[in-house]
Design an enzyme around this catalytic site. Structure first.
Site, PDB file in Angstrom:
ATOM      1  N   ARG A  44       0.757  -1.228   0.033  1.00  0.00           N
ATOM      2  CA  ARG A  44       0.001   0.143   0.038  1.00  0.00           C
ATOM      3  C   ARG A  44       0.727   1.244   0.141  1.00  0.00           C
ATOM      4  NH1 ARG A  44      -5.288   0.248   1.798  1.00  0.00           N
ATOM      5  NH2 ARG A  44      -6.277  -1.871   1.902  1.00  0.00           N
ATOM      6  N   ASP A  45       2.028   1.179   0.095  1.00  0.00           N
ATOM      7  CA  ASP A  45       2.944   2.351   0.292  1.00  0.00           C
ATOM      8  C   ASP A  45       4.251   2.238  -0.405  1.00  0.00           C
ATOM      9  OD1 ASP A  45       3.241   4.870   0.987  1.00  0.00           O
ATOM     10  OD2 ASP A  45       4.000   4.811   2.866  1.00  0.00           O
ATOM     11  N   ILE A  46       4.443   1.802  -1.517  1.00  0.00           N
ATOM     12  CA  ILE A  46       5.514   1.558  -2.169  1.00  0.00           C
ATOM     13  C   ILE A  46       6.048   2.823  -2.809  1.00  0.00           C
ATOM     14  CG2 ILE A  46       6.694   0.671  -4.396  1.00  0.00           C
ATOM     15  CD1 ILE A  46       5.908  -1.487  -2.177  1.00  0.00           C
ATOM     16  N   ASN A  50      10.851   4.112   0.846  1.00  0.00           N
ATOM     17  CA  ASN A  50      10.646   2.640   1.309  1.00  0.00           C
ATOM     18  C   ASN A  50      11.619   1.559   0.590  1.00  0.00           C
ATOM     19  OD1 ASN A  50       8.925   3.664   3.477  1.00  0.00           O
ATOM     20  ND2 ASN A  50       7.048   3.110   2.190  1.00  0.00           N
ATOM     21  N   THR A  91       0.884   7.155   0.122  1.00  0.00           N
ATOM     22  CA  THR A  91       1.370   8.441  -0.352  1.00  0.00           C
ATOM     23  C   THR A  91       0.769   8.869  -1.657  1.00  0.00           C
ATOM     24  OG1 THR A  91       3.495   7.757   0.764  1.00  0.00           O
ATOM     25  CG2 THR A  91       3.787   9.825  -0.709  1.00  0.00           C
TER      26      THR A  91
END
Length: 893
Positions: A44-46, A50, A91
């Site tokens: 969900r937040d690649i 990260n 994001t």
């Protein structure tokens, strides 16, 4: 685990990456995400932050804080994942469309995010960009990014195809999860066309990465996720409150940005939806011909313009704000204009604004250098004081984008412009007397006697001022320069059509649109009182056709004859802001640093080139009798009550101390400013300042007006005091305020409130031991003569009175009698001084200033100067000093 290395974000800070590195690292990221998907986990937040690249070149995917185990029921391995109904997380710049709208989130969302990361690794920028989160969301939902081949030619077609499929807006057109995408990237690596074959050591490292990712995922607890979710919801609740406050303050664009950020967490919240609905609207942008690239830049936003797409374009949600729009199409001149979607408030409620914009583009080969095209059509002058009621059919024409600069005019001088008789088409006439060519040329010289503008020296402009507008030239010189360029001076119809934002309103509309309450017009136009600016300054002050500085900087000569010579439009740096909407008139031999020009090139004849005749009969007024006046004066009586004054700000400068004070008046806390000069003996003589209409209407701040117009007075030793009335930039009217009709009892109450607050300001001055209570004067500048007349007629605490650019107009006959200055002017007993320009375009000398002067009783004095509405400092300051020295005594050092 402590992972040593640099984030992919840090690596991208050095620029785009080689294709081989992109494929290598991208394959590793895809392998880790694939492992997560096989374990029923969506990251969900690649994003680059990260991903850490270790020194050995291994990539690790971290921070599964937004991930949640999918619920697998029976054989339904495709059960969709949601944190809770309608909640989008992640994001924004890397989120899939379905995440942004709170839709079902599947592994394909991670695929989309990985596609964004790969695109950024190859190009150095994201495929979907914007100046604000709103614009980014709009780009992700509606825009198609540039192809990778357009950005760099070495991207293999297979790699571009993988990224293009990953970025598909429709979930069904994307890879279902990262496994298939990983296989495609791995196969490209094995083909060896782009990178060398991956060794066994690297393969083992990837297996370790996958294993670590799975272990990290398995270690995530539901409690950590829930805590994070609760924290984000608290943040969203705070953003909602902030956005609602911004709406009440009419900071609509800021409120919209804040609400959109909150919607990423709580997309189904009704309060957020209401805020977004009230602070944004749809905008259609079209061009003729279509297919132009649209760029937008928000006023007071980021410096760069944002590419929005191709025309015809509909932007479904755009923050209510002002924008600079640019259209680009190969073979055509750029189309540039300002657009405003900011609502105008009527009776406290916002009105609808621009919903569609259409620009006609012109072939670049047809546009003369340095000019912008203006569409013709029927045109009628706008504003209250129109010098003509005719409707003129204009042909299409071109107008200079910039005012004529010193550099431009120097070329005219170097080319012998003052010697070439053929350029001087108009007969020279001065006060009815015809002059020969030689006689006229003898007047057109600089400080050293050489041909050129009056302020030049040695036949050249001042050093460093080459890109500033030329000034100190007569109408004849401007016309000769235009002839030299194969152009003409504009008629006032052409000038206003090119300068004024399209509107049918009779009120003052500026090149960029309306100036709403609480907006300083000096942010877009040079009315700052500090001299000219370069001709290419203030791009957000562009006219609807892309011409700059048509408001302010220098007033511009026009072609039309009007007594006593020729018209000029736009206002200058030393004028009040509202001068933009007025037509000045000067003798043809008149010159001043504040008067310049620009030229037009038209295809038709002399549309609108006729003599203007705005003259009007001189009115005669008769004020009310003593008994009636006494009844009116009773309306202005007020109770003397404690001021409870507070000093809320104190600013020290080399020349003065500026204090901001508040005091009570009728239960309201009223702000005021007091400027105390340094180096002079207390108690100080004090001038109470009633400012001009640009402050009254909220176009300019009160402190700025004081420092521009009265800065020399303060330095010379007199204190200056001014009350900030409702409607000023620093004290806007309440949201539900409606300006009362001027013939109503409510208007009388409005005037009484303003006059009472000014008199309460006198009460405050009497509480100060550093102020000489017997030497307080009133100085009214232009519109300041309105409340200035009332307070000086009603209050005997003033020692002396001075009005500049003031008068009474015929329209005041329609005002409520108890708030009509005509009935108060003759009641001012103090010595009175009027200073007015012979060519005053705002308050005409003969029809407004002279009638006011005739109404006044003795002692009184009138001084007329050769100029316009407000006198320049070299006239104003000596006149001011002489008058107050006579009536209050000189200041003590």
């Amino acid at each position: 685990e402590l992972v040593q290395g640099e984030t992919l974000r840090d690596r991208l800070a050095r620029g785009p990456m080689p294709v081989a590195d992109v494929l290598d690292i991208g394959t590793q990221i895809a392998a880790a995400i694939s492992a997560a998907h096989k374990s029923s986990v969506i990251h969900r937040d690649i994003k680059p932050e990260n991903v850490i690249i270790m020194s050995e070149g291994y990539a690790k995917v971290l921070d599964f804080g937004l991930a949640k185990l999918r619920e697998i029921r029976g054989d339904d391995a495709a059960t969709l994942l949601k944190t809770r109904p309608g909640v989008a997380m992640g994001t924004i710049s890397y989120m899939a469309p379905e995440q942004l709208v709170g839709g079902d989130v599947t592994p394909a969302a991670d695929v989309f995010s990985l596609g964004v990361v790969l695109y950024e690794m190859l190009t150095g920028h994201r495929p979907f960009e914007g100046a604000t989160s709103t614009e980014i969301v709009s780009a992700i939902l509606t825009k198609t990014p540039r192809t990778l081949h357009e950005v760099r030619s070495d991207v293999p077609p297979k790699l571009e195809a993988v990224i293009r499929k990953a970025l598909a807006k429709d979930v069904d057109e994307r890879y279902r999860d990262a496994s298939e995408m990983y296989e495609q990237l791995r196969l490209m690596s094995r083909e060896g066309a782009v990178i060398a074959p991956v060794g066994k050591t690297r393969q083992r490292a990837r297996a370790v990465v996958i294993a670590v990712a799975v272990v990290v995922i398995g270690a995530i607890s539901a409690g950590v996720w829930k805590w994070n979710q609760t924290k984000r919801q608290r943040e969203a609740a705070g953003m909602i409150q902030t956005a609602e406050r911004m709406v009440s303050e009419r900071r609509l664009a800021d409120a919209y940005d804040t609400a959109v950020a909150a919607a990423a967490i709580l997309p189904n919240d009704d309060r957020i939806r209401d805020i977004i609905s009230r602070t944004s609207d749809r905008l259609k942008i079209d061009s003729d011909p279509p297919g132009a690239t649209v760029f937008l830049q928000r006023f007071k936003g980021p410096d760069q313009q944002v590419r929005m797409g191709l025309t015809p374009l509909t932007i479904p949600r755009l923050a209510l704000a002002d924008y600079l729009l640019r259209l680009e199409k190969p073979g055509y001149a750029n189309g540039v204009r300002t657009i405003s979607t900011t609502p105008v408030y009527v009776r406290g409620e916002p009105t609808a604004r621009t919903e569609s914009v259409r620009l006609k583009l012109v072939e670049a080969s047809r546009v003369p250098p340095g000019m912008v095209p203006v569409e013709g059509g029927a045109y009628r002058l706008a504003g209250f004081d129109r010098p003509s009621e005719r409707v003129v059919q204009l042909h299409d024409f071109f107008i200079d984008r910039f005012e004529v600069s010193n550099r431009d005019f120097e070329q005219f001088v170097r080319d012998g412009g003052y010697r070439r008789r053929e350029l001087w088409k108009q007969p020279f006439v001065d006060h009815g007397n015809k002059l020969s060519f030689e006689q006229a040329m003898s007047r057109f010289h600089d400080t050293t006697g050489l041909p050129g503008p009056r302020s030049w020296s040695g036949g050249a402009p001042p050093a460093g001022r080459e890109n500033y507008p030329v000034g100190d030239i007569t109408w004849y010189e401007a016309a000769a320069f235009a002839e030299w360029q194969g152009k003409k001076l504009p008629t006032i119809y052409q000038w206003e059509k090119a300068a004024r934002y399209a509107s049918t309103s009779i009120f003052t509309v500026f090149p960029w649109g309306y100036v709403g309450e609480g907006v300083d017009a000096n942010e877009r136009a040079n009315f700052r009182g500090e001299g000219t600016m370069p001709v290419d300054s203030l791009p957000f002050g562009a006219s609807p056709y892309g011409a700059l500085n048509m408001a302010g900087n220098v007033s511009e000569w026009c072609r039309n004859a009007i007594s006593p010579g020729h018209a000029a439009r736009g206002g200058a740096w030393k004028d009040a802001v509202y001068a933009f909407g007025q037509t000045a008139a000067f003798p043809p031999f008149y010159s001043a640093p504040s008067v310049g020009f620009r030229c037009v090139r038209d295809s038709g004849g002399a549309e609108g080139d006729f003599v203007l005749n705005p003259s009007a009969a001189v009115p005669v007024y008769k004020p009310v009798d003593d008994k009636t006046y006494a009844e009116f004066a009773q309306r202005f009586e007020y109770k003397s009550e404690p001021l409870n004054a507070r000093m809320v700000e104190r600013i020290e400068t080399p020349d003065w101390t500026r204090e901001k004070i508040t005091f009570l008046s009728d239960g309201k806390r009223v702000p005021a400013y007091l400027y105390l000069p340094k180096g002079f003996r207390f108690p100080l003589q004090t001038i109470q300042y009633a400012p001009a209409g640009d402050v009254v209407r909220g176009y300019r701040s009160l402190p700025h007006s004081i420092e521009v117009w009265l800065g020399p007075v303060i330095r010379a030793g007199r204190a200056v005091f001014s009350v900030e009335l409702e409607g000023f930039l620093g004290r806007p009217h309440p949201p539900d305020f409606v300006f009362p009709p001027r013939d109503s009892a409510e208007y009388v109450d409005f005037v009484v409130q303003n006059v009472t607050e000014m008199r309460r300001g006198l009460d405050y001055l009497e509480s100060r031991p550093d102020i000489d209570h017997s030497r307080i004067a009133l100085y009214g500048l232009s519109a300041g003569g309105g409340p200035g007349v009332f307070v000086t007629a009603l209050d005997n605490r003033y020692r002396s009175v001075m009005f500049v650019g003031s008068g009474v107009s015929r329209s005041e006959m329609q005002y409520a009698a108890a708030a009509n200055r005509i009935n108060f002017v003759s009641r001012i007993r103090q010595p009175k001084f009027l200073l007015d320009g012979r060519y005053d375009e705002d308050t005409p000398l003969e029809t407004e200033t002279m009638p006011m002067f005739h109404l006044m009783r003795e002692p009184k004095r009138l001084q007329i100067y050769e100029g316009v509405h407000v006198a320049p400092p070299e006239i104003l300051v000596p006149a001011f000093t002489k008058w107050f020295d006579e009536t209050m005594g000189p200041v003590e050092h």
